[in-house]
Design a protein around this motif. Structure first.
Motif, PDB file in Angstrom:
ATOM      1  N   UNK A  33       0.836  -1.200   0.000  1.00 49.42           N
ATOM      2  CA  UNK A  33       0.000   0.000   0.000  1.00 49.42           C
ATOM      3  C   UNK A  33       0.870   1.249   0.000  1.00 49.42           C
ATOM      4  N   UNK A  34       0.483   2.233  -0.812  1.00 48.07           N
ATOM      5  CA  UNK A  34       1.176   3.520  -0.895  1.00 48.07           C
ATOM      6  C   UNK A  34       0.157   4.617  -0.637  1.00 48.07           C
ATOM      7  N   UNK A  35       0.545   5.638   0.091  1.00 48.02           N
ATOM      8  CA  UNK A  35      -0.411   6.687   0.419  1.00 48.02           C
ATOM      9  C   UNK A  35      -0.053   7.993  -0.277  1.00 48.02           C
ATOM     10  N   UNK A  36      -1.075   8.785  -0.536  1.00 47.33           N
ATOM     11  CA  UNK A  36      -0.886  10.066  -1.187  1.00 47.33           C
ATOM     12  C   UNK A  36      -1.734  10.155  -2.435  1.00 47.33           C
ATOM     13  N   UNK A  37      -1.588  11.254  -3.136  1.00 43.91           N
ATOM     14  CA  UNK A  37      -2.312  11.418  -4.403  1.00 43.91           C
ATOM     15  C   UNK A  37      -1.326  11.868  -5.466  1.00 43.91           C
TER      16      UNK A  37
END
Length: 163
Positions: A33-37
């Motif tokens: 999982x990677x977070x951000x936009x």
């Protein structure tokens, strides 16, 4: 199904890598999982050793280069960290037999990014550029390892030459 039957999608505003199996008509999300936009926009599959099995993605608003392993169906981020947003919008892959390199022009970053697909590492070149929305389109011209990368200015005032 083999690597060639799949489409691999790096996360932009999603939080996982997506694999689409075109033969089966199905899709799978990777576990990582990677977070951000607006994480990644420019990706290339690259030869590592004798087989093309990795996809490398330059950070757009992510802080690290993404490496997707098409063979194992997993992804990792390289260790080098970059800060900012809208960093790299355009990259070019320059093949050197089994040792390819990706060259990424600064969009809002202040330096050119080099991704060594064989070593699995990245670094920024020393020359500094200023501004935002600088370069959005690049092309490699020339044979293999001796290719020169040319980037058209988007908001920059000069053409960028990487060699």
């Amino acid at each position: 199904s083999g690597i060639s039957n799949n489409v691999w999608c790096a996360p932009y505003s999603a939080d996982k890598v997506l694999k689409i199996d075109t033969s089966a008509g199905s899709s799978t999300q990777f576990a990582e999982t990677y977070s951000g936009s607006t994480l990644y926009t420019s990706c290339f599959s690259a030869q590592s050793g004798f087989f093309t099995r990795h996809i490398f993605c330059a950070p757009y608003s992510a802080d690290k280069v993404l490496k997707i392993d098409m063979g194992t169906g997993s992804s990792t981020q390289l260790t080098e960290t970059y800060s900012g947003s809208n960093l790299y919008a355009s990259c070019v892959l320059v093949a050197e037999n089994t040792n390819s390199k990706m060259w990424c022009a600064p969009y809002s970053a202040d330096k050119v990014l080099k991704i060594d697909t064989y070593a699995g590492s990245s670094n920024q070149l020393t020359e500094t550029y200023s501004g935002t929305d600088q370069y959005k389109s690049c092309v490699a011209v020339g044979p293999d390892a001796s290719a020169t990368v040319w980037c058209a200015p988007y908001s920059a005032d000069k053409v960028l030459k990487i060699d």
